[in-house]
Design an enzyme around this catalytic site. Structure first.
Site, PDB file in Angstrom:
ATOM      1  N   LYS A  86       6.534  -2.008   1.899  1.00 50.84           N
ATOM      2  CA  LYS A  86       5.385  -1.263   2.333  1.00 50.84           C
ATOM      3  C   LYS A  86       4.196  -1.989   2.390  1.00 50.84           C
ATOM      4  CE  LYS A  86       3.140   3.119   3.400  1.00 50.84           C
ATOM      5  NZ  LYS A  86       3.342   3.148   4.704  1.00 50.84           N
ATOM      6  N   TYR A 100       0.725  -1.344   0.122  1.00 49.18           N
ATOM      7  CA  TYR A 100       0.010   0.041   0.160  1.00 49.18           C
ATOM      8  C   TYR A 100       0.814   1.174   0.090  1.00 49.18           C
ATOM      9  CZ  TYR A 100       0.986   1.008   4.881  1.00 49.18           C
ATOM     10  OH  TYR A 100       1.648   1.330   6.163  1.00 49.18           O
ATOM     11  N   GLU A 106      12.136   2.225  14.049  1.00 51.07           N
ATOM     12  CA  GLU A 106      11.224   3.035  13.702  1.00 51.07           C
ATOM     13  C   GLU A 106       9.922   3.053  14.736  1.00 51.07           C
ATOM     14  OE1 GLU A 106       9.661   2.624   9.708  1.00 51.07           O
ATOM     15  OE2 GLU A 106       9.671   0.320   9.723  1.00 51.07           O
ATOM     16  N   LEU A 153      10.995   1.477   6.884  1.00 49.00           N
ATOM     17  CA  LEU A 153      10.442   1.718   5.692  1.00 49.00           C
ATOM     18  C   LEU A 153      11.123   3.131   5.297  1.00 49.00           C
ATOM     19  CD1 LEU A 153       7.947   1.157   3.707  1.00 49.00           C
ATOM     20  CD2 LEU A 153       6.996   3.266   4.788  1.00 49.00           C
TER      21      LEU A 153
END
Ligand code: PDD
Length: 283
Positions: free
Chosen positions: A147, A33, A180, A205
């Site tokens: 992703k 996505y 992250e 990411l």
């Protein structure tokens, strides 16, 4: 106004917009996505999002369901039909619907879904006062550079943050270094005013907002180092912040309950934040 979604070739009212129960996105999280911001009717960094979509698709060996020119038309038409001036576009591509079997189906057609919705401006207090994060073990898979819609570990982490009255959870790898947030990239500013964020390895990411912040740092002549940092280093940092398409750039003022720096948004963070808003406004 009723919302319209694009689903596999058709624009449908939200209530009727659906994919098959054997869509592999539903059964295996076999899909990817993107979330793109819309500011003043314009897409922010669309090209970088489409480039990353291609990278994710390629890593999962999913063939793009339509070409880029057609995709851009669908994105704009979805924005138009939902009268979005400021908001977000969500794109999802899965390997398609097929009888449930783990190996790739021989003849499934990838499913493309595009939605767009208006968003309220974020609470200005988040930027003025800063936000709190907690740290949690990173329990995700080893390809966080893709992703993927397989976000259950991120969902659990964000919920843990909410239950701790924090905005985000910073995930920590086995070496004690922050990877992250659950839906954001993590940054610190050291005592010598160097901006530090993890290099785009397979543990994070590569955020489009992250790349926009790199450009700003470069243009403004600030110092940047891409390297991992530990939880202890983050807690002892002068400043900290996070970034994403939906959060923009937010000062982090508490980590696991302890203040970062003086417990107020940092000077450099606020400069980067202002420059990032100028970037999105100019999109
Ligand atoms: N999240 N890291 C993770 C795990 C993310 O899910 C995201 C984005 C980011 C920041 O990427 P970008 O700057 O390209 O938005 C980093 C989106 C917004 C989401 O899942 O809603």
């Amino acid at each position: 106004m009723s919302r319209i979604a694009y689903v596999a070739g058709q624009y449908l009212p939200h209530r009727q917009a659906a994919v098959h129960i054997e869509d592999r996105g539903f059964q295996f999280a076999d899909g990817v996505y993107e979330v793109i911001a819309v500011v003043g009717g314009h897409l922010v960094d669309e090209a970088l999002h489409i480039e990353r979509l291609h990278r994710s698709l390629n890593e999962l060996r999913i063939v793009p369901p339509i070409g880029d020119a057609a995709l851009k038309i669908v994105i704009r038409e979805t924005i138009r039909r939902n009268a979005v001036d400021t908001g977000i576009v969500y794109l999802q591509v899965t390997r398609g619907a097929a009888p449930r079997e783990h190996a790739f189906p021989k003849s499934a057609k990838p499913t493309l879904v595009v939605t767009a919705r208006r968003t309220k401006p974020p609470d200005p207090r988040l930027g003025e006062e800063g936000i709190a994060v907690i740290t949690i073990p990173d329990i995700r898979w080893q390809r966080c550079d893709i992703k993927s819609v397989a976000l259950v570990a991120n969902v659990l982490g964000k919920q843990q943050a909410r239950e701790a009255s924090a905005y985000e959870a910073w995930q920590v790898d086995r070496e004690g270094r922050i990877t992250e947030g659950t839906s954001t990239n993590a940054w610190i500013v050291t005592m010598d005013d160097t901006v530090v964020t993890r290099a785009a390895d397979t543990a994070i990411l590569n955020g489009v907002t992250r790349l926009a912040v790199f450009d700003i740092i470069d243009r403004e002549g600030y110092r940047l180092v891409e390297r991992p940092f530990t939880v202890a280093e983050a807690k002892a940092a002068r400043e900290a912040f996070l970034s994403s398409t939906t959060a923009d750039l937010l000062p982090v003022v508490r980590i696991d309950g302890a203040p970062v720096g003086e417990g107020r948004p940092g000077r450099l963070t606020l400069k980067l934040r202002a420059a990032y808003f100028a970037h999105t406004a100019a999109a």
